[in-house]
Design an enzyme around this catalytic site. Structure first.
Site, PDB file in Angstrom:
ATOM      1  N   GLN A 144      45.545  52.258  22.724  1.00 20.15           N
ATOM      2  CA  GLN A 144      44.719  52.199  23.925  1.00 20.15           C
ATOM      3  C   GLN A 144      43.254  51.930  23.569  1.00 20.15           C
ATOM      4  OE1 GLN A 144      46.346  52.755  26.874  1.00 20.15           O
ATOM      5  NE2 GLN A 144      44.592  52.703  28.240  1.00 20.15           N
ATOM      6  N   ASP A 159      50.309  44.084  22.806  1.00 24.49           N
ATOM      7  CA  ASP A 159      49.070  43.726  23.502  1.00 24.49           C
ATOM      8  C   ASP A 159      48.646  42.293  23.193  1.00 24.49           C
ATOM      9  OD1 ASP A 159      47.875  45.568  25.255  1.00 24.49           O
ATOM     10  OD2 ASP A 159      47.207  46.845  23.598  1.00 24.49           O
ATOM     11  N   LYS A 169      52.458  54.190  33.137  1.00 28.34           N
ATOM     12  CA  LYS A 169      53.109  53.441  32.070  1.00 28.34           C
ATOM     13  C   LYS A 169      54.307  54.141  31.432  1.00 28.34           C
ATOM     14  CE  LYS A 169      50.666  53.065  28.732  1.00 28.34           C
ATOM     15  NZ  LYS A 169      49.399  52.922  28.089  1.00 28.34           N
TER      16      LYS A 169
HETATM   17  N1  LIG Z   1      45.309  48.399  24.424  1.00 32.30           N
HETATM   18  C1  LIG Z   1      45.101  48.392  25.743  1.00 32.30           C
HETATM   19  N2  LIG Z   1      45.816  47.558  26.533  1.00 32.30           N
HETATM   20  C2  LIG Z   1      45.625  47.534  27.901  1.00 32.30           C
HETATM   21  O1  LIG Z   1      46.290  46.755  28.611  1.00 32.30           O
HETATM   22  C3  LIG Z   1      44.660  48.443  28.479  1.00 32.30           C
HETATM   23  C4  LIG Z   1      43.955  49.293  27.583  1.00 32.30           C
HETATM   24  N3  LIG Z   1      44.183  49.234  26.246  1.00 32.30           N
HETATM   25  N4  LIG Z   1      43.034  50.173  28.057  1.00 32.30           N
HETATM   26  C5  LIG Z   1      42.836  50.366  29.484  1.00 32.30           C
HETATM   27  C6  LIG Z   1      43.090  49.105  30.261  1.00 32.30           C
HETATM   28  C7  LIG Z   1      43.271  49.320  31.741  1.00 32.30           C
HETATM   29  N5  LIG Z   1      44.579  48.804  32.068  1.00 32.30           N
HETATM   30  C8  LIG Z   1      45.171  48.903  33.357  1.00 32.30           C
HETATM   31  C9  LIG Z   1      46.430  48.407  33.647  1.00 32.30           C
HETATM   32  C10 LIG Z   1      47.014  48.560  34.896  1.00 32.30           C
HETATM   33  C11 LIG Z   1      46.343  49.219  35.917  1.00 32.30           C
HETATM   34  C12 LIG Z   1      46.976  49.371  37.265  1.00 32.30           C
HETATM   35  O2  LIG Z   1      48.171  49.307  37.420  1.00 32.30           O
HETATM   36  N6  LIG Z   1      46.181  49.612  38.331  1.00 32.30           N
HETATM   37  C13 LIG Z   1      46.649  49.822  39.708  1.00 32.30           C
HETATM   38  C14 LIG Z   1      45.823  50.873  40.400  1.00 32.30           C
HETATM   39  C15 LIG Z   1      46.114  52.257  39.994  1.00 32.30           C
HETATM   40  C16 LIG Z   1      45.304  53.231  40.851  1.00 32.30           C
HETATM   41  O3  LIG Z   1      45.519  53.254  42.064  1.00 32.30           O
HETATM   42  O4  LIG Z   1      44.454  53.926  40.278  1.00 32.30           O
HETATM   43  C17 LIG Z   1      46.497  48.536  40.526  1.00 32.30           C
HETATM   44  O5  LIG Z   1      45.652  47.705  40.161  1.00 32.30           O
HETATM   45  O6  LIG Z   1      47.185  48.398  41.522  1.00 32.30           O
HETATM   46  C18 LIG Z   1      45.077  49.716  35.648  1.00 32.30           C
HETATM   47  C19 LIG Z   1      44.506  49.553  34.394  1.00 32.30           C
HETATM   48  C20 LIG Z   1      45.177  48.366  30.921  1.00 32.30           C
HETATM   49  N7  LIG Z   1      44.381  48.522  29.847  1.00 32.30           N
END
Ligand SMILES: Nc1nc(=O)c2c([nH]1)NC[C@@H]1CN(c3ccc(C(=O)N[C@@H](CCC(=O)O)C(=O)O)cc3)C=[N+]21
Length: 300
Positions: free
Chosen positions: A98, A121, A54
């Site tokens: 977060q 968010d 991010k």
């Molecule tokens: N206030 C708040 N807002 C959020 O939006 C929020 C949060 N807290 N807490 C945690 C979770 C989790 N989250 C993710 C977003 C993108 C991927 C992402 O890009 N994942 C990659 C994989 C990355 C890898 O390979 O490990 C994919 O799906 O391709 C993962 C997890 C947003 N969150």
């Protein structure tokens, strides 16, 4: 026939390119650098996946990134004081706290202390109410990313049967509102839903957001349906040489891909779109804060 695979990674790159264009316009034309503040309290393994990409992507699109890492034992008063400071800071257009927060902190209280105009968010009760009544709001990033992919793939969603599995405030409920806004017939299914497979088999659009690895199998899917897999579940890798863990969605990809018309993969589907939409929301917030026309194609 196997499903078309919706490339969330490529789509997210195109969204970020648009965002970068708007950032450049704000900088060159108006002397405004959109800024995103991220507040992390303690360390949560699920959050780390997110944080990794991010900050880097924020800077890549030309925005300012402010990170505030606080110890797990931070008091509520100290956290609220930081948010107040960020609310008042004109260089900060977006604030993300977060989640999940450590147990001693009241996350509803904390989220609702964010200036709704900076709530990128879209979790503040004001934004939830604005979305629910069809008014201009900040839209939660994950559902917004899903909506963008659905519109891109299907064109109009009007009249389609949409089933959302999961009723969370961060995905299920706002996703249902967005689908309703696009004139779908919306069902929210969850752990207590009777005959859930049957309910899902009626869906032209199936959004899985339950956090249960590979729960949705091919036999739950209507042939030709569009399947959006929001789940990001880390499970033990079955084969040697794949590392200790791998990521899977809430959908069993191998069986689903044989039935669906289109499907998002995990990784490389919804996840990258979530981050792209966070950047999109930040540039939208910066435009609104300065009375400038908002970027087209980046909002719901
Ligand atoms: N206030 C708040 N807002 C959020 O939006 C929020 C949060 N807290 N807490 C945690 C979770 C989790 N989250 C993710 C977003 C993108 C991927 C992402 O890009 N994942 C990659 C994989 C990355 C890898 O390979 O490990 C994919 O799906 O391709 C993962 C997890 C947003 N969150």
């Amino acid at each position: 026939m196997t499903a078309h695979i919706i490339d969330g990674k490529a789509f997210a790159a195109s969204v970020r390119e648009k965002v970068a264009g708007h950032v450049a316009r704000l900088k060159d034309g108006h002397g405004i650098t959109p800024g995103l503040a991220v507040v992390l309290v303690g360390e949560d393994p699920a959050s780390e996946v997110y944080v990794r990409n991010k900050g880097k992507q924020t800077v890549e699109v030309g925005m300012a990134s402010f990170e505030h890492k606080l110890p797990a034992e931070t008091s509520e008063a100290d956290l609220l004081a930081l948010i107040e400071q960020l609310n008042a800071d004109p260089a900060v257009h977006g604030i993300l706290v977060q989640l999940p927060l450590p147990g001693h902190l009241d996350s509803d209280l904390v989220i609702n202390s964010i200036d709704p105009a900076k709530d990128v968010d879209g979790f503040h009760i004001s934004n939830v109410g604005l979305l629910g009544t069809g008014q201009k709001s900040m839209v939660p990033c994950t559902p917004l990313g899903c909506l963008m992919m659905l519109r891109d793939h299907l064109g109009s969603l009007s009249g389609l049967n949409a089933v959302v599995i999961g009723r969370s405030n961060i995905v299920g409920k706002p996703m249902a509102q967005l689908l309703l806004g696009d004139s779908c017939t919306v069902t929210i299914a969850h752990s207590r839903t009777k005959d859930i497979e049957e309910v899902c088999r009626r869906a032209d659009i199936l959004v899985a957001a339950v956090g249960r690895p590979e729960m949705v199998t091919g036999d739950w899917i209507k042939p030709g349906a569009t399947v959006i897999d929001v789940g990001i579940n880390r499970v033990p890798a079955p084969e040697k040489g794949e590392g200790k863990t791998r990521l899977v969605g809430d959908v069993e990809f191998a069986s689903a891909v044989e039935v669906a018309g289109a499907i998002t993969p995990v990784p490389g589907g919804v996840g990258p779109m979530t981050i792209a939409c966070l950047l999109a929301n930040t540039v939208t917030a910066a435009c609104r804060a300065n009375g400038l026309p908002e970027p087209e194609g980046l909002t719901a």
